[in-house]
Write a protein that holds these residues in place. Structure first.
Motif, short mmCIF file in Angstrom:
data_model
loop_
_atom_site.label_atom_id
_atom_site.label_comp_id
_atom_site.label_asym_id
_atom_site.label_seq_id
_atom_site.Cartn_x
_atom_site.Cartn_y
_atom_site.Cartn_z
N SER A 166 2.08 -7.04 -5.22
CA SER A 166 2.98 -6.00 -5.71
C SER A 166 3.54 -5.17 -4.55
CB SER A 166 2.21 -5.05 -6.65
OG SER A 166 1.79 -5.75 -7.80
N HIS A 194 0.30 -2.57 -3.74
CA HIS A 194 -0.76 -3.31 -4.42
C HIS A 194 -2.09 -2.56 -4.41
CE1 HIS A 194 -1.81 -7.32 -6.08
NE2 HIS A 194 -3.03 -6.84 -5.86
N SER A 226 -1.48 -2.52 -9.52
CA SER A 226 -0.77 -3.76 -9.21
C SER A 226 -0.61 -4.65 -10.43
CB SER A 226 -1.52 -4.52 -8.12
OG SER A 226 -2.80 -4.91 -8.59
#
Length: 135
Positions: free
Chosen positions: A74, A77, A95
């Motif tokens: 992500s 994250h 995430s």
């Protein structure tokens, strides 16, 4: 004086676990495992180290930028946070694909600090492992 170091590497065992948990096959897996990614080390010097992927030139890039390396990471994250110089925690930042520790099946609870010990392995994305060590 000791330092905390993160080794970022493409982890075949973690990738295989992700695929098995998702029932993935060659056509549904999130990208092919990269055979040519060299491990890299990051010395933790700041009180906060963000793990994620930048969204392009001029963007606020995380300190451990996995953009272009792992399609399952992500934008933000996870975060490594120093509570003291010798005590670190990892926090999943909400995430999409979760963050796990030491090959556990259950992901970390988002926004909840989890204490780290030297040698712990943090797993993010489709195949990335970050090994934290006090040296």
């Amino acid at each position: 004086m000791s330092a905390w170091v993160v080794t970022v590497w493409a982890d075949r065992d973690y990738h295989d676990l992700v695929r098995a948990r998702e029932g993935a096959d060659e056509t549904t897996a999130p990208g092919e495992f990269p055979e040519d990614v060299e491990p890299r080390e990051v010395v933790l010097t700041a009180e906060e180290t963000r793990v994620g992927r930048s969204s392009g030139p001029g963007a606020d890039a995380p300190e451990i930028d996995l953009g272009g390396r792992d399609p399952g990471v992500s934008k933000l994250h996870a975060v490594l946070l120093a509570l003291t110089r010798d005590r670190w925690v990892v926090i999943d930042a909400g995430s999409t694909n979760g963050t796990t520790l030491n090959y556990a099946e259950a992901p970390l609870t988002p926004d909840t600090p989890v204490a780290l010990s030297s040698g712990d392995r943090i797993h993010v994305g489709a195949w990335t492992t970050l090994t934290v060590e006090r040296r």
